[in-house]
Design a protein around this motif. Structure first.
Motif, PDB file in Angstrom:
ATOM      1  N   UNK A   1     -71.400  17.751 -13.201  1.00  0.00           N
ATOM      2  CA  UNK A   1     -71.321  18.033 -13.888  1.00  0.00           C
ATOM      3  C   UNK A   1     -69.860  18.168 -14.783  1.00  0.00           C
ATOM      4  N   UNK A   2     -69.689  18.861 -16.026  1.00  0.00           N
ATOM      5  CA  UNK A   2     -68.760  18.478 -16.911  1.00  0.00           C
ATOM      6  C   UNK A   2     -68.067  18.831 -16.510  1.00  0.00           C
ATOM      7  N   UNK A   3     -66.928  18.767 -15.861  1.00  0.00           N
ATOM      8  CA  UNK A   3     -65.364  18.494 -15.393  1.00  0.00           C
ATOM      9  C   UNK A   3     -65.507  17.241 -14.732  1.00  0.00           C
TER      10      UNK A   3
ATOM     11  N   UNK B   1     -65.798  15.038 -17.240  1.00  0.00           N
ATOM     12  CA  UNK B   1     -64.181  15.314 -18.316  1.00  0.00           C
ATOM     13  C   UNK B   1     -63.188  14.931 -17.437  1.00  0.00           C
TER      14      UNK B   1
ATOM     15  N   UNK C   1     -63.256  10.576 -18.479  1.00  0.00           N
ATOM     16  CA  UNK C   1     -63.299  10.537 -20.153  1.00  0.00           C
ATOM     17  C   UNK C   1     -61.262  10.569 -19.810  1.00  0.00           C
ATOM     18  N   UNK C   2     -61.475  11.297 -19.228  1.00  0.00           N
ATOM     19  CA  UNK C   2     -59.612  11.342 -19.189  1.00  0.00           C
ATOM     20  C   UNK C   2     -59.108  10.124 -18.347  1.00  0.00           C
TER      21      UNK C   2
ATOM     22  N   UNK D   1     -59.293   9.529 -15.383  1.00  0.00           N
ATOM     23  CA  UNK D   1     -58.786   9.634 -13.507  1.00  0.00           C
ATOM     24  C   UNK D   1     -59.693   8.338 -13.191  1.00  0.00           C
TER      25      UNK D   1
ATOM     26  N   UNK E   1     -58.841   9.935  -7.571  1.00  0.00           N
ATOM     27  CA  UNK E   1     -59.125  11.117  -7.579  1.00  0.00           C
ATOM     28  C   UNK E   1     -59.898  11.968  -8.017  1.00  0.00           C
TER      29      UNK E   1
ATOM     30  N   UNK F   1     -61.598  16.826  -7.727  1.00  0.00           N
ATOM     31  CA  UNK F   1     -62.443  17.406  -8.495  1.00  0.00           C
ATOM     32  C   UNK F   1     -63.784  17.413  -7.708  1.00  0.00           C
TER      33      UNK F   1
ATOM     34  N   UNK G   1     -65.289  20.537  -4.073  1.00  0.00           N
ATOM     35  CA  UNK G   1     -66.614  21.656  -4.359  1.00  0.00           C
ATOM     36  C   UNK G   1     -67.085  21.077  -3.085  1.00  0.00           C
TER      37      UNK G   1
ATOM     38  N   UNK H   1     -58.342   6.518 -24.902  1.00  0.00           N
ATOM     39  CA  UNK H   1     -59.301   7.931 -24.315  1.00  0.00           C
ATOM     40  C   UNK H   1     -58.530   9.536 -24.846  1.00  0.00           C
TER      41      UNK H   1
ATOM     42  N   UNK I   1     -63.031  16.137 -25.618  1.00  0.00           N
ATOM     43  CA  UNK I   1     -63.914  16.711 -25.854  1.00  0.00           C
ATOM     44  C   UNK I   1     -63.936  18.169 -24.932  1.00  0.00           C
TER      45      UNK I   1
ATOM     46  N   UNK J   1     -67.370  20.810 -24.269  1.00  0.00           N
ATOM     47  CA  UNK J   1     -67.848  20.988 -23.675  1.00  0.00           C
ATOM     48  C   UNK J   1     -69.272  22.455 -23.965  1.00  0.00           C
TER      49      UNK J   1
ATOM     50  N   UNK K   1     -69.178  25.038 -16.048  1.00  0.00           N
ATOM     51  CA  UNK K   1     -69.220  23.897 -15.672  1.00  0.00           C
ATOM     52  C   UNK K   1     -68.242  22.980 -15.881  1.00  0.00           C
ATOM     53  N   UNK K   2     -67.779  23.106 -16.714  1.00  0.00           N
ATOM     54  CA  UNK K   2     -66.840  22.315 -17.165  1.00  0.00           C
ATOM     55  C   UNK K   2     -65.634  22.250 -17.280  1.00  0.00           C
ATOM     56  N   UNK K   3     -65.263  23.855 -16.380  1.00  0.00           N
ATOM     57  CA  UNK K   3     -64.234  23.691 -15.340  1.00  0.00           C
ATOM     58  C   UNK K   3     -64.497  23.704 -13.848  1.00  0.00           C
ATOM     59  N   UNK K   4     -63.088  22.627 -13.174  1.00  0.00           N
ATOM     60  CA  UNK K   4     -63.586  22.804 -11.771  1.00  0.00           C
ATOM     61  C   UNK K   4     -63.620  24.304 -11.626  1.00  0.00           C
TER      62      UNK K   4
ATOM     63  N   UNK L   1     -59.658  24.637  -9.471  1.00  0.00           N
ATOM     64  CA  UNK L   1     -58.212  24.593 -10.065  1.00  0.00           C
ATOM     65  C   UNK L   1     -57.475  25.760 -10.265  1.00  0.00           C
TER      66      UNK L   1
ATOM     67  N   UNK M   1     -53.019  18.832 -15.664  1.00  0.00           N
ATOM     68  CA  UNK M   1     -53.892  17.315 -15.664  1.00  0.00           C
ATOM     69  C   UNK M   1     -53.322  16.679 -16.758  1.00  0.00           C
TER      70      UNK M   1
ATOM     71  N   UNK N   1     -50.683  13.672 -17.024  1.00  0.00           N
ATOM     72  CA  UNK N   1     -51.530  13.136 -16.914  1.00  0.00           C
ATOM     73  C   UNK N   1     -51.277  11.392 -18.611  1.00  0.00           C
ATOM     74  N   UNK N   2     -51.333  12.315 -19.313  1.00  0.00           N
ATOM     75  CA  UNK N   2     -50.938  11.077 -20.627  1.00  0.00           C
ATOM     76  C   UNK N   2     -49.542  11.509 -21.069  1.00  0.00           C
TER      77      UNK N   2
ATOM     78  N   UNK O   1     -56.887  22.134 -22.343  1.00  0.00           N
ATOM     79  CA  UNK O   1     -57.313  21.096 -21.793  1.00  0.00           C
ATOM     80  C   UNK O   1     -57.444  19.773 -23.365  1.00  0.00           C
TER      81      UNK O   1
END
Lengths: 278, 558
Positions: free
Chosen positions: A167-169, A172, A175-176, A178, A182, A187, A191, B359, B364, B366, B371-374, B377, B385, B389-390, B436
């Motif tokens: 899945x995309x998350x 993501x 790509x961050x 992580x 983690x 993630x 799920x 990075x 990006x 989507x 599906x791009x968000x968990x 969370x 995050x 994180x950054x 995000x």
């Protein structure tokens, strides 16, 4: 709190039955020593006193120990060891399964083939073999069963997380930048919980049955520790005289298995969104 | 289509006060609130609305059917004098397939992959005892020919995976026509298709429906498509009728605000950003060739430059390699040849070897916000995050930044910060994805089809938001899309891709004014317009130009 109560109230009768059984067993396992009139392996009378006579509700066993006391202590030992074993199996299988999907590639291949090899050997024979070589003690018993059962957990964890890792998350998060840990714990794991929790219940039943089976064969929990599997074996001769006493520990095993299965069924039904067809 | 005999024909289907309920959790909620639909013989009715409008539910109800989890709770459905709500299952079974047929959005999912097309065609007439198999097969070939499928005698003997998506959709239309039904329900039949393929399917459906004088309910979210097909249009919203009327009248003269909004949806256009003066572009893709597993080459010698503060749209149809280009840039798919330069500096091919700062600079967004968000969370954690994180923000500073970001995407921090993604609408989820990406304070944001899963009005809001953010923050966009309306709305420069190669690239004005490359021409001309005569005029024009011997592409790759 109110939410949990509402959830419990909506449970079907089978699940309620299962939950009552489980709570009862846990209660007995925890408070066992306070509930029993005698010690775990205390000889209190002559051999095979029939049920209900001389104040022994369930009679005595082949060495003259109180059956009811042994049954209660048996719950403590068998359930406790089965629970610890299942936890360990999930720790090993779950972590490796999630690691396999997250890393992919050769790590997945290596772990997958290793599990294939372990699963190709019949589990009971494998366990008997190792326990014969190493000798039986509770830690060895736990470790052997946990490793053997972790293969099933690995397969499940891998197949469940396989659908999530694409899945995309998750992409993501990668790509961050992580780290793997983690991604697994934050993630993917949250799920894939429902099927894993359900599997925990079922796996517990299997481990429980397996320990009883090993004890019945004499390679599980060793005497004089009370255990349902060995209790069946010790008193097996009675069955030829039409006495059902050896079936009591067997019934205790069966009841818990059925109870756990009812609860797992309901839980899976709730979380997977499967609906009854009219 | 304006059929002369349509409007005055006898009433075929009449639904009065139709109410439908849907099940969520343990309760039933009404999703269609008493809608009246009247359809005459030979008439094409367009049902239009955004998702959740109830258009598909109403369309299916015309067969006396409700999807699992839905139920028809009120009103009457009368088909040729027969009350479908009171009809027995046996009566309905006889009706469906023979008198009323259905064409689904995804033909690929509706066909059984294990049987040949023609066997699936003949199943219905043979089942209903209308025709023998041999007879039905002959008819199938005839219909395939009319629907302009290539090689009509033999195409039926192929399996579903052996024909293209557009061909499959036409084969499905043929299947629906098999028993010469009185009514066909088309449920978004071209939504999953590329624009150039959509034209062929639209033209084929239009012809056949007209020829057999079949009544049709045409369901779509695209007003320009329905303009080509329908005699009469019903605009729906949240299960209520908004406006109903003759197609031409409504398009020329919409009465309701909502209809006007739908009509105006493609009019947004940004002002072109000033050209990038700096000698080094922010992102440069240099002669990239990439393949999956070393076998199928999906990108061939692609070079793209993205100037600072500008929006470059990469446009192409499915299989053009546009999404693969995004994967190469982000480092998910290391290219076999060529390099990616960011701010003049070459990036490592794989994202695993890029530094955290590298990075951070390219984020990006989507296509599917679902599906791009968990889902486990909360919004706070999702946006928080990247902030911690950054940028290393913690505690109150982190919280403050999250709230700032939510305000930037026009969402109330107090209301949304503790929600889960499942409690948001599609557009709101996409806004969170934007937040995000912004949280990392990037220089480049790659937008991969960010509006294609959204309703048109929502999509337009997202485009406007992205534009406002660019104006405020100076962020650069690489916009990957198949939708030319989006390109027109937001881009400064356009890159047209076909089968892994760049066909044409340049400023927006250059690309959109002739002369075009033949493929660009095909792509541009295939975008439906609101004019009801557009499809006929376009096909006539293409035929005329072909007759004159000009080079005209009919579909991608020909």
């Amino acid at each position: 709190m109110a939410q949990i109560w509402k959830l419990l109230k909506s449970a079907p009768p089978t699940a309620v039955f299962g939950m009552v059984v489980i709570v009862l067993y846990i209660f007995i396992a925890v408070f066992g020593p306070m509930l029993t009139p005698y010690g775990e392996s205390e000889i209190v009378g002559s051999q095979f006193i029939p049920r209900g006579e001389q104040g022994f509700i369930l009679g005595t066993d082949n060495l003259g120990r109180d059956m009811l006391t042994r049954l209660i202590y048996g719950a403590r030992n068998t359930i406790g060891i089965a629970f610890v074993t299942t936890c360990l199996a999930f720790l090993i299988g779950g972590v490796l399964g999630l690691l396999a999907t997250t890393l992919g590639g050769w790590a997945d291949q290596l772990l997958g083939r290793l599990v294939d090899v372990l699963m190709a050997i019949p589990i009971l024979i494998f366990a008997l073999l190792i326990l014969t070589i190493t000798g039986t003690s509770v830690p060895v018993l736990i470790l052997v069963i946990a490793v053997l059962d972790s293969t099933r957990v690995f397969r499940l964890a891998r197949s469940v997380s396989m659908n999530i890792v694409v899945l995309d998350f998750v992409e993501a998060a990668r790509l961050r930048g992580e780290g793997t840990w983690w991604i697994i714990t934050r993630e993917i794991l949250p799920n894939s919980m429902p099927p894993l929790v359900a599997e925990f219940g079922l796996r517990f039943c299997f481990v429980f049955l397996f320990i009883s089976a090993l004890s019945f064969l004499g390679l599980g929990i060793q005497p004089p520790t009370a255990d349902w599997g060995s209790m069946v074996r010790d008193n097996a001769t009675l069955i030829t005289y039409g006495d059902i006493t050896p079936l009591l520990p067997a019934a205790a095993i069966a009841l818990l298995t059925v109870g756990v299965n009812f609860v797992v069924d309901w839980f899976l039904h709730k979380t997977s969104g499967i609906r009854d067809d009219k | 289509m304006t059929s002369k005999n349509g409007a005055s024909g006898e009433v075929l289907l009449e639904m009065r006060g139709l109410r439908i309920e849907g099940q969520s959790e343990d309760q039933w909620n009404e999703i269609v609130h008493g809608v009246d639909v009247t359809l005459r013989r030979g008439e094409v009715l367009g049902l239009i609305g955004e998702s959740g409008a109830g258009k598909s539910t109403i369309g299916i109800a015309s067969m006396g059917f409700a999807r699992p989890g839905c139920r028809i709770s009120g009103g009457s459905i009368v088909f040729e004098g027969m009350d479908l709500r009171a009809a027995s299952d046996e009566q309905l079974r006889k009706l469906r397939g023979s008198r009323i047929a259905y064409v689904a959005q995804s033909a690929a999912a509706a066909f059984n992959p294990a049987h040949k097309l023609i066997d699936q065609y003949t199943e219905t007439p043979v089942q209903h005892g209308v025709k023998h198999k041999g007879e039905a097969e002959k008819e199938a070939m005839e219909l395939y020919r009319r629907l302009r499928l290539p090689d009509p005698e033999n195409i039926g003997f192929r399996y579903p995976h052996q024909v293209s998506g557009g061909q499959l959709q036409r084969a499905m239309t043929a299947m629906a026509m098999a028993c010469r039904p009185d009514l066909i329900v088309f449920d978004e039949p071209t939504t999953a298709l590329d624009v150039t393929t959509q034209i062929e399917v639209l033209a084929a459906i239009k012809d056949v429906v007209h020829e057999f004088n079949t009544a049709a309910i045409y369901i779509t979210h695209d007003l320009a498509v329905v303009a080509q097909m329908a005699d009469r249009i019903m605009v729906l919203r949240y299960g209520d009728l908004v406006e109903e009327g003759n197609a031409r009248d409504m398009l020329a003269n919409p009465k309701e605000d909502y209809t006007r909004q739908l009509l105006a949806v493609r009019s947004y256009k940004k002002e072109e950003a000033p050209p990038d003066e700096s000698p080094v572009p922010l992102l440069e893709v240099r002669n990239v060739t990439a393949s999956y597993g070393g076998k199928v080459t999906v990108l061939e010698d692609v070079s793209v430059k993205v100037g600072r503060g500008r929006t470059v749209a990469v446009v192409g149809e499915s299989g053009s390699g546009k999404s693969t280009l995004a994967r190469v840039i982000t480092g998910l798919l290391p290219p076999s040849e060529g390099s990616i330069l960011f701010d003049g500096e070459e990036l490592p091919a794989s994202y695993k070897r890029r530094s955290r700062d590298q990075l951070r600079h390219a984020q990006m967004i989507y296509q599917m916000p679902d599906t791009a968000l968990n889902p486990r969370q909360k919004i706070r954690d999702i946006i928080g995050r990247p902030v911690s994180f950054y940028l290393g923000l913690k505690g109150a500073a982190r919280e403050k930044r999250i709230r700032e970001l939510l305000a930037m995407i026009e969402m109330d921090p107090d209301e949304f910060i503790d929600r889960l993604p499942g409690e948001l609408s599609g557009g709101q989820k996409q806004r969170i994805c934007i937040a995000r990406a912004l949280a990392a304070e990037p220089e480049l944001i790659i937008c991969d089809e960010v509006t294609s899963a959204l309703d048109q009005l929502v999509a337009e809001e997202i485009l406007k938001l992205l534009q406002r953010l660019q104006d405020e923050l100076g962020v650069t966009y690489l916009f990957i899309t198949h939708d030319l309306a989006t390109v027109r709305a937001i881009s400064d420069e356009v890159v047209v891709m076909l089968q892994g190669k760049v066909v044409e690239q340049g400023g927006k004005a250059d690309i959109f004014t002739p002369p075009h490359d033949p493929y660009t021409d095909l792509l541009l001309s295939s975008v439906p317009e609101m004019d009801p005569d557009w499809l006929d005029a376009l096909l006539a024009d293409r035929a005329a130009r072909k007759a004159r011997g000009e080079k005209v592409m009919d579909s991608a790759g020909q």
